[in-house]
Scaffold this active site. Structure first.
Site, PDB file in Angstrom:
ATOM      1  N   LYS A 184       0.782  -1.044  -0.109  1.00 45.95           N
ATOM      2  CA  LYS A 184       0.058   0.234  -0.128  1.00 45.95           C
ATOM      3  C   LYS A 184       0.873   1.304   0.148  1.00 45.95           C
ATOM      4  CE  LYS A 184      -1.480   3.058   2.532  1.00 45.95           C
ATOM      5  NZ  LYS A 184      -1.550   3.858   1.692  1.00 45.95           N
ATOM      6  N   GLU A 260       9.335   0.955  10.955  1.00 53.38           N
ATOM      7  CA  GLU A 260      10.491   2.090  10.887  1.00 53.38           C
ATOM      8  C   GLU A 260       9.689   3.462  10.762  1.00 53.38           C
ATOM      9  OE1 GLU A 260      13.418   1.434  10.261  1.00 53.38           O
ATOM     10  OE2 GLU A 260      13.475  -0.623   9.817  1.00 53.38           O
ATOM     11  N   CYS A 294      13.460  10.722   7.580  1.00 55.69           N
ATOM     12  CA  CYS A 294      13.353  10.336   9.130  1.00 55.69           C
ATOM     13  C   CYS A 294      14.632  10.231   9.530  1.00 55.69           C
ATOM     14  CB  CYS A 294      12.799   8.852   8.874  1.00 55.69           C
ATOM     15  SG  CYS A 294      13.856   7.831   8.020  1.00 55.69           S
ATOM     16  N   GLU A 391       9.352  16.371  14.999  1.00 51.06           N
ATOM     17  CA  GLU A 391      10.356  16.191  13.794  1.00 51.06           C
ATOM     18  C   GLU A 391       9.688  17.336  12.950  1.00 51.06           C
ATOM     19  OE1 GLU A 391       8.708  12.344  12.157  1.00 51.06           O
ATOM     20  OE2 GLU A 391      10.699  12.156  11.228  1.00 51.06           O
TER      21      GLU A 391
HETATM   22  P1  NAD Z   1       2.246   8.616   7.778  1.00 49.56           P
HETATM   23  O1  NAD Z   1       2.347   7.811   8.867  1.00 49.56           O
HETATM   24  O2  NAD Z   1       1.115   9.582   7.597  1.00 49.56           O
HETATM   25  O3  NAD Z   1       1.887   7.558   6.576  1.00 49.56           O
HETATM   26  C1  NAD Z   1       2.719   6.812   6.370  1.00 49.56           C
HETATM   27  C2  NAD Z   1       1.972   5.494   5.634  1.00 49.56           C
HETATM   28  O4  NAD Z   1       0.807   5.184   6.519  1.00 49.56           O
HETATM   29  C3  NAD Z   1       0.848   5.944   4.226  1.00 49.56           C
HETATM   30  O5  NAD Z   1       1.135   5.045   3.302  1.00 49.56           O
HETATM   31  C4  NAD Z   1      -0.321   6.281   4.692  1.00 49.56           C
HETATM   32  O6  NAD Z   1      -1.419   6.192   3.614  1.00 49.56           O
HETATM   33  C5  NAD Z   1      -0.410   5.196   5.913  1.00 49.56           C
HETATM   34  N1  NAD Z   1      -1.304   5.373   6.915  1.00 49.56           N
HETATM   35  C6  NAD Z   1      -1.696   6.686   7.473  1.00 49.56           C
HETATM   36  N2  NAD Z   1      -2.819   6.191   8.302  1.00 49.56           N
HETATM   37  C7  NAD Z   1      -2.953   5.120   8.394  1.00 49.56           C
HETATM   38  C8  NAD Z   1      -3.889   3.953   8.952  1.00 49.56           C
HETATM   39  N3  NAD Z   1      -4.643   4.549  10.040  1.00 49.56           N
HETATM   40  N4  NAD Z   1      -3.924   2.742   8.549  1.00 49.56           N
HETATM   41  C9  NAD Z   1      -3.222   2.246   7.654  1.00 49.56           C
HETATM   42  N5  NAD Z   1      -2.297   3.113   7.165  1.00 49.56           N
HETATM   43  C10 NAD Z   1      -2.195   4.161   7.236  1.00 49.56           C
HETATM   44  O7  NAD Z   1       3.651   8.969   7.449  1.00 49.56           O
HETATM   45  P2  NAD Z   1       4.034   9.927   6.300  1.00 49.56           P
HETATM   46  O8  NAD Z   1       3.963  11.316   6.520  1.00 49.56           O
HETATM   47  O9  NAD Z   1       3.669   9.095   4.766  1.00 49.56           O
HETATM   48  O10 NAD Z   1       5.815   9.906   6.157  1.00 49.56           O
HETATM   49  C11 NAD Z   1       6.532  10.605   7.045  1.00 49.56           C
HETATM   50  C12 NAD Z   1       6.936   9.763   8.327  1.00 49.56           C
HETATM   51  O11 NAD Z   1       7.551   8.712   8.015  1.00 49.56           O
HETATM   52  C13 NAD Z   1       7.681  10.537   9.298  1.00 49.56           C
HETATM   53  O12 NAD Z   1       7.444  10.358  10.643  1.00 49.56           O
HETATM   54  C14 NAD Z   1       9.009   9.964   9.025  1.00 49.56           C
HETATM   55  O13 NAD Z   1       9.894  10.003  10.128  1.00 49.56           O
HETATM   56  C15 NAD Z   1       8.815   8.387   8.920  1.00 49.56           C
HETATM   57  N6  NAD Z   1       9.881   7.862   7.838  1.00 49.56           N
HETATM   58  C16 NAD Z   1      10.452   6.808   8.723  1.00 49.56           C
HETATM   59  C17 NAD Z   1      11.345   5.921   7.918  1.00 49.56           C
HETATM   60  C18 NAD Z   1      12.040   5.163   8.844  1.00 49.56           C
HETATM   61  O14 NAD Z   1      12.785   4.169   8.106  1.00 49.56           O
HETATM   62  N7  NAD Z   1      12.035   5.052   9.972  1.00 49.56           N
HETATM   63  C19 NAD Z   1      11.736   6.242   6.776  1.00 49.56           C
HETATM   64  C20 NAD Z   1      10.710   7.470   5.971  1.00 49.56           C
HETATM   65  C21 NAD Z   1       9.742   7.838   6.626  1.00 49.56           C
END
Ligand code: NAD
Length: 491
Positions: A184, A260, A294, A391
């Site tokens: 997804k 992650e 991240c 962040e």
């Molecule tokens: P997000 O948590 O808003 O979304 C991530 C994914 O989860 C998206 O595909 C989104 O559609 C999905 N999602 C959101 N709510 C959901 C739910 N209730 N159920 C299922 N899926 C759901 O994060 P984002 O804004 O896309 O990404 C940024 C965040 O990701 C930052 O906090 C960043 O630090 C983190 N990040 C972490 C890593 C790592 O390796 N640790 C890498 C990249 C990004």
């Protein structure tokens, strides 16, 4: 707004759901739009999966489960290697597509093709090295045989900030291990994943092994998939709050999980650091992806004796960073992903300034079209400022100072996160002490970039559970089993 080359590329990107080897519309015909954050223009309209489609994708993954697990590891590895090779041939397409939907400068997008591709090559090599062991128990009465099996169908949820690398970092180890998957992608940047999955189809990954469900309703699609007893693994990259929600859902079926999550990386500069190297490292750790990583350095914690010199040098470089659409030559700072990201950067800067921080350069949103924020340097950031806790996810470099090593370590660890830390010092013993004292999954010691496919990427504390990449990456998709049998000489 889009050039002919861009339009030709967009016309080649599939925009459907990919289930059981077939591109298709959502069962209710729903769609959603994908935008270029540098202009606001609509790039494509993509099928939006619903809960039924999500479960259909899991049906397909479950249907292909046994045959994929039984596919020889060499064959699985060769398919990943073929995907690596084809990705290199098409690297310009993937780089441009990422720049269009996510906004990162083209040179960085090309770097992500390299980084993302390395997971395919690395796990192509790991597929044939899934080991086991045979040993005598301490009593000498039996033999233990330890083996590893694919965990089973996996649900992979990815974020928008690294559209290719976050997909390959999950898909490659899952496939190498013999797991089928439902992916997804983030609704803000689904196009790169769709183009990549079409590449997997083209190289011959069998039907049902990889399925993709772009959707504007992430929660509605994900809940029934996660609740389905046929699912065996959930791998998520995204924010910590969403990660917590998904962990709660995954607990119902006691799913294997990899998380992650977010970070709040400290960047420590000691008085003995090579300041020019520290400045170069700071730019890489802070401004890669316009600060939307991240691993982005969030808190610059600099020894008081060198803080002013560091601030002066870094400000000079930051003030000269060209801002613009990622496709333009020489651009270093692209747009933020959306209005909310710009509003957040504005809010964090205003809060820091109200508590005494000084703006050395930047500090404001750039007028549209597009969602841009000026590359910014703040000094004298005071304890208690929100920018030290949240962040930032934007191009704001916030500097505070320390006097002793204990103070620096305490400040670095003073967060619920523990993904990555950076430290610049010319003293190897100090570096080694930091390795032991910093609460972090990763440490960049005299470097501003830590990501590498051969290394176990991941965090401690609320930055996550599990590792991606390295030898550890494939283990996340394997179950361990042992068989005990009596000593064959005593039977
Ligand atoms: P997000 O948590 O808003 O979304 C991530 C994914 O989860 C998206 O595909 C989104 O559609 C999905 N999602 C959101 N709510 C959901 C739910 N209730 N159920 C299922 N899926 C759901 O994060 P984002 O804004 O896309 O990404 C940024 C965040 O990701 C930052 O906090 C960043 O630090 C983190 N990040 C972490 C890593 C790592 O390796 N640790 C890498 C990249 C990004």
């Amino acid at each position: 707004m889009t050039t002919t080359t861009e339009q030709e590329l967009l016309a080649r990107v599939p925009t459907g759901l990919f289930i059981d080897g077939r591109w298709q519309d959502a069962s209710d015909g729903a769609t959603f739009a994908v935008h270029d954050p540098s202009t606001g223009a609509v790039l494509a309209t993509v099928a939006s999966a619903n809960a039924t489609d999500g479960v259909r994708a899991l049906d397909a993954a479950d249907g292909a489960r046994a045959s994929w697990a039984a596919t020889p590891p060499r064959r699985r590895g060769e398919l990943l290697r073929a995907a690596f090779d084809l990705l290199q041939e098409r690297r310009d397409d993937f780089a441009l597509l990422m720049t269009l939907e996510m906004g990162k400068p083209l040179a960085e997008a090309s770097g992500e093709v390299t980084y993302g591709g390395e997971f395919l090559r690395w796990f192509a090599e790991e597929a044939v090295r899934i080991g086991g062991s045979y040993g005598t128990n301490p009593e000498g009465t039996g033999r233990t045989i330890v083996s590893h099996k694919p965990v089973g169908p996996a649900y992979l949820i990815t974020p928008w900030n690294f559209p290719l690398a976050m997909a390959t970092r999950k898909i490659a180890p899952a496939l190498a291990a013999g797991c089928t998957v439902v992916v997804k992608p983030a609704e803000l940047t689904p196009l790169t994943t769709l183009l990549f999955v079409d590449l997997l189809r083209e190289v011959g990954v069998p039907d049902g092994v990889v399925n993709v469900v772009p959707t504007a309703s992430a929660a509605a699609v994900s809940e029934p998939v996660i609740a389905d007893p046929r699912l065996r693994k959930l791998s998520f990259t995204g924010s910590t709050p969403v990660g917590r929600t998904l962990l709660a859902q995954a607990s119902q079926n006691v799913l294997r999980t990899s998380m992650e999550l977010g970070g709040n990386a400290p960047f420590l500069v000691f008085a003995d650091a090579d300041l020019d190297e520290a400045v170069t490292g700071a730019l890489a750790a802070k401004f890669r992806n316009t600060g939307q990583a991240c691993t982005a350095a969030n808190r610059f914690i600099v020894h008081q004796d060198v803080a002013e010199e560091f601030a002066r040098k870094v400000t000079e470089r930051v003030a000269a960073m060209p801002v613009g659409r990622g496709t333009e030559d020489g651009v270093a700072i692209g747009p933020l992903i959306d209005d909310r990201a710009v509003a957040k950067a504005e809010r964090l800067v205003a809060d820091a300034v109200s508590r005494g921080a000084v703006v050395r350069t930047g500090g404001h949103a750039v007028e549209g079209p597009g969602t841009f924020f000026e590359p910014t340097v703040l000094t004298d950031v005071q304890p208690g400022s929100e920018i030290l806790r949240d962040e930032i996810f934007g191009p704001v470099l916030a500097i505070s100072t320390f006097a002793t090593d204990d103070e620096a370590v305490h400040a670095a660890n003073d967060t619920e996160y523990g993904l990555v830390a950076y430290a610049f010092t010319e003293d190897p013993a100090r570096g080694q002490r930091l390795m032991e004292r910093l609460e972090t999954g990763m440490l960049g010691l005299n470097t501003g970039v830590v990501s590498n496919a051969s290394a176990p990427f991941g965090g401690v504390k609320q930055s996550g559970v599990g590792r991606e990449g390295g030898a550890e990456g494939i283990a996340e998709y394997l179950e361990t089993m042992y068989t005990l049998t009596p000593d064959p000489f005593r039977r």
